[in-house]
Design an enzyme around this catalytic site. Sequence first.
Site, PDB file in Angstrom:
ATOM      1  N   CYS A   1      -1.821   5.104   7.202  1.00 20.63           N
ATOM      2  CA  CYS A   1      -0.711   5.086   8.149  1.00 20.63           C
ATOM      3  C   CYS A   1      -0.732   6.372   8.968  1.00 20.63           C
ATOM      4  O   CYS A   1      -0.548   6.355  10.174  1.00 20.63           O
ATOM      5  CB  CYS A   1       0.631   4.989   7.430  1.00 20.63           C
ATOM      6  SG  CYS A   1       0.500   4.294   5.810  1.00 20.63           S
TER       7      CYS A   1
ATOM      8  N   SER B   1      -0.393  -3.815  -5.021  1.00 24.47           N
ATOM      9  CA  SER B   1      -0.924  -4.343  -3.764  1.00 24.47           C
ATOM     10  C   SER B   1      -2.390  -4.673  -3.994  1.00 24.47           C
ATOM     11  O   SER B   1      -3.197  -3.787  -4.291  1.00 24.47           O
ATOM     12  CB  SER B   1      -0.769  -3.270  -2.683  1.00 24.47           C
ATOM     13  OG  SER B   1      -1.430  -3.676  -1.519  1.00 24.47           O
ATOM     14  N   ALA B   2      -2.744  -5.960  -3.849  1.00 24.79           N
ATOM     15  CA  ALA B   2      -4.081  -6.420  -4.248  1.00 24.79           C
ATOM     16  C   ALA B   2      -5.219  -5.704  -3.524  1.00 24.79           C
ATOM     17  O   ALA B   2      -6.260  -5.427  -4.118  1.00 24.79           O
ATOM     18  CB  ALA B   2      -4.182  -7.927  -4.018  1.00 24.79           C
ATOM     19  N   HIS B   3      -5.015  -5.398  -2.233  1.00 19.10           N
ATOM     20  CA  HIS B   3      -6.169  -4.864  -1.489  1.00 19.10           C
ATOM     21  C   HIS B   3      -6.526  -3.436  -1.895  1.00 19.10           C
ATOM     22  O   HIS B   3      -7.550  -2.900  -1.482  1.00 19.10           O
ATOM     23  CB  HIS B   3      -5.959  -5.001   0.028  1.00 19.10           C
ATOM     24  CG  HIS B   3      -4.946  -4.098   0.644  1.00 19.10           C
ATOM     25  ND1 HIS B   3      -5.272  -3.134   1.562  1.00 19.10           N
ATOM     26  CD2 HIS B   3      -3.595  -4.021   0.506  1.00 19.10           C
ATOM     27  CE1 HIS B   3      -4.174  -2.510   1.971  1.00 19.10           C
ATOM     28  NE2 HIS B   3      -3.135  -3.033   1.345  1.00 19.10           N
TER      29      HIS B   3
ATOM     30  N   THR C   1       6.901 -20.079   0.779  1.00 24.40           N
ATOM     31  CA  THR C   1       5.774 -20.684   0.053  1.00 24.40           C
ATOM     32  C   THR C   1       4.807 -19.591  -0.378  1.00 24.40           C
ATOM     33  O   THR C   1       4.439 -18.726   0.415  1.00 24.40           O
ATOM     34  CB  THR C   1       5.064 -21.712   0.972  1.00 24.40           C
ATOM     35  OG1 THR C   1       6.041 -22.660   1.371  1.00 24.40           O
ATOM     36  CG2 THR C   1       3.919 -22.394   0.254  1.00 24.40           C
TER      37      THR C   1
ATOM     38  N   GLN D   1      -1.078   2.936  -5.802  1.00 25.51           N
ATOM     39  CA  GLN D   1      -2.372   3.617  -5.938  1.00 25.51           C
ATOM     40  C   GLN D   1      -2.862   3.680  -7.389  1.00 25.51           C
ATOM     41  O   GLN D   1      -3.984   4.138  -7.628  1.00 25.51           O
ATOM     42  CB  GLN D   1      -2.281   5.047  -5.359  1.00 25.51           C
ATOM     43  CG  GLN D   1      -2.102   5.089  -3.848  1.00 25.51           C
ATOM     44  CD  GLN D   1      -3.327   4.581  -3.074  1.00 25.51           C
ATOM     45  OE1 GLN D   1      -4.439   4.533  -3.598  1.00 25.51           O
ATOM     46  NE2 GLN D   1      -3.131   4.199  -1.825  1.00 25.51           N
TER      47      GLN D   1
ATOM     48  N   ASN E   1      -0.571   8.767  -2.282  1.00 27.57           N
ATOM     49  CA  ASN E   1      -1.683   8.130  -1.578  1.00 27.57           C
ATOM     50  C   ASN E   1      -2.441   9.077  -0.662  1.00 27.57           C
ATOM     51  O   ASN E   1      -3.557   8.789  -0.272  1.00 27.57           O
ATOM     52  CB  ASN E   1      -1.188   6.917  -0.768  1.00 27.57           C
ATOM     53  CG  ASN E   1      -0.062   7.280   0.165  1.00 27.57           C
ATOM     54  OD1 ASN E   1       0.967   7.799  -0.262  1.00 27.57           O
ATOM     55  ND2 ASN E   1      -0.243   7.012   1.442  1.00 27.57           N
TER      56      ASN E   1
ATOM     57  N   GLY F   1       2.562  -4.225  -1.168  1.00 29.31           N
ATOM     58  CA  GLY F   1       3.311  -3.095  -1.707  1.00 29.31           C
ATOM     59  C   GLY F   1       4.536  -2.749  -0.866  1.00 29.31           C
ATOM     60  O   GLY F   1       5.593  -2.408  -1.397  1.00 29.31           O
ATOM     61  N   THR F   2       4.411  -2.843   0.443  1.00 28.18           N
ATOM     62  CA  THR F   2       5.534  -2.481   1.311  1.00 28.18           C
ATOM     63  C   THR F   2       6.724  -3.392   1.034  1.00 28.18           C
ATOM     64  O   THR F   2       7.856  -2.920   0.819  1.00 28.18           O
ATOM     65  CB  THR F   2       5.115  -2.600   2.800  1.00 28.18           C
ATOM     66  OG1 THR F   2       3.996  -1.742   3.008  1.00 28.18           O
ATOM     67  CG2 THR F   2       6.239  -2.226   3.736  1.00 28.18           C
TER      68      THR F   2
HETATM   69  N1  PLP Z   1       2.644   2.471  -1.214  1.00 27.37           N
HETATM   70  C1  PLP Z   1       1.549   3.227  -1.258  1.00 27.37           C
HETATM   71  C2  PLP Z   1       1.532   4.433  -2.144  1.00 27.37           C
HETATM   72  C3  PLP Z   1       0.419   2.914  -0.489  1.00 27.37           C
HETATM   73  O1  PLP Z   1      -0.660   3.677  -0.532  1.00 27.37           O
HETATM   74  C4  PLP Z   1       0.489   1.770   0.342  1.00 27.37           C
HETATM   75  C5  PLP Z   1      -0.643   1.419   1.236  1.00 27.37           C
HETATM   76  O2  PLP Z   1      -1.230   2.268   1.853  1.00 27.37           O
HETATM   77  C6  PLP Z   1       1.646   0.985   0.329  1.00 27.37           C
HETATM   78  C7  PLP Z   1       2.704   1.370  -0.459  1.00 27.37           C
HETATM   79  C8  PLP Z   1       1.751  -0.253   1.168  1.00 27.37           C
HETATM   80  O3  PLP Z   1       1.091  -1.339   0.561  1.00 27.37           O
HETATM   81  P1  PLP Z   1       0.721  -2.644   1.408  1.00 27.37           P
HETATM   82  O4  PLP Z   1      -0.431  -2.279   2.266  1.00 27.37           O
HETATM   83  O5  PLP Z   1       0.336  -3.660   0.369  1.00 27.37           O
HETATM   84  O6  PLP Z   1       1.931  -3.050   2.143  1.00 27.37           O
END
Ligand code: PLP
Length: 376
Positions: free
Chosen positions: A329, A201-203, A239, A181, A153, A73-74
Site C-alpha cells: 500500500c 488472507s489467502a494470497h 454467495t 502476515q 507488514n 484480510g481488509t
Molecule cells: N493486514 C496486513 C498486516 C496486511 O499485510 C495486509 C495486506 O497487505 C492486509 C491486512 C490486507 O489484506 P487483503 O489484501 O487480504 O485485504
Amino acid sequence: MKNEIIYLDHAASSPMPDDVIDAMSVCLHQYYGNPSATHTAGRKARVLLEESRRKVASLLGAKPSEIVFTSGGTEANNAILWGIYYGLDRDTYISSRLEHPAVLQTLSALERHCRAKVLFVNTDNKGHVDLNHLEELLRDNPRSVVSLMHANNEIGNLLPVKAVSDLCRSHDGLFHSDTVQTIGKFHIDLASSVFDFVVGSAHKFHGPKGVGFMFIRDGFLLDALIRGGSQERMLRAGTENLCGIVGMAKALEWQLSGLEATQKYIASLKAILMDRLQSMFPTAIFNGDPQGRSIYSLLNVTLPLQMAGNMLLAHLDMLGICVSAGSACASGSVGGSHVMKELGIDDTAPTIRVSFGKTTTPQQIDLLLDALKSLT
Ligand code: PLP
C-alpha cells in the site's frame, strides 16, 4: 536475468503452487452450484465449502464454527472491529500507529461516526509496543478492545502476544490481532491461543487473492458488517467465493506442511541477505528489529544510495527485481509509509522491504545483491 522476474515481495502477495491451482480448477469445472441452493449441485458445493472450512479450522486448531470466510484480510479486520462495536457493546479501542490501514482507517471511522474512543499505545524506536503503557491504558480503560498486529507488514516486528493477552485478561479487555502476515508462517493453535479474534488472507500464504477469513472465538456474537443473506451463519452475507475458499484451504495445507524446515530455510536466506548487505553497505540501516523479535521472512533496509526510494524501486524493477518500498500500500501511495514516519525514518529514503517465501532461492538473493551493486 533480463526476462526472468526475481520475485522477492511475498509479504505483498505470493505465487500459487500447482496443487492450489489444480484444486481450484477442479472446483471451477465441477462445483458450479450455489452452496445455498438445495438441489444436488448446490448440496455438492455446500459439502465442498464445509470440507474447506473444516480443513482451515483443523489446520489452525479452531472449531469450524469459529471460521467465517471473507474477501480477505481488509474485510475481516473491518468486520471484526465494527462487529464488536455493535455486537458486544464495547466502545473503546487501544491500537498502535503502526497498524495496517485496514485497522487504522476502520478505527478512525468508528471514532468519527460512532464516537468510539480510540487510544494509541506508545512504540519504541524499533517499533515495539510499550507494554507498560498498554497496561496503563487498560487500567484506565477496562473492557477495551485491543487491536495489535501479530507481525508488522512493513518492518516484520513480532508482538509478544501472550503478554498482551494477559494484560487484556486482567482488565476485561478483548484481543483482536491482524495476523495476515503470520497465518501460515507459524503453527498457531487457536484453541489454546491467546487471541479472541484473528484474520487471514489467502494470497499471503500462496493462495488466491480476494479470499480470507476471520476467526471469532466461540461465545462472541458479533454484529454483521455485510448484510443481505444467511451465508456464514448470518455473519457475512453474499454467495461464498467457493473456488477461492478451496484454494485457500489447499494453500494453507501446502504452506504448513514441512513448516519447520521452511522456517529454517527462509531464516537462513534472510541471514545471508543481511550479512551480505552489511558487508556491501556498512552504513545500511536495518529497520525494526530484524535480529530480535521479528518474522523470519521479511527484511526492511535503508541503503546508502544517492536516490529516492521510488527511484530505487523503479531501477530494481527494470532489472527484473520485484521488492517493495515498505508495504504494497505504501509503495502505491503518495503519502509514503506511515510506519517509516512513525519510526522517524525519512520515508523518501532508499528503503526496501524484501520478503521471502517457500519458493525463494539463494540465486534470487544473489541477483538482488548484484543489482544493488550495479546501482552504487
Ligand atoms: N493486514 C496486513 C498486516 C496486511 O499485510 C495486509 C495486506 O497487505 C492486509 C491486512 C490486507 O489484506 P487483503 O489484501 O487480504 O485485504
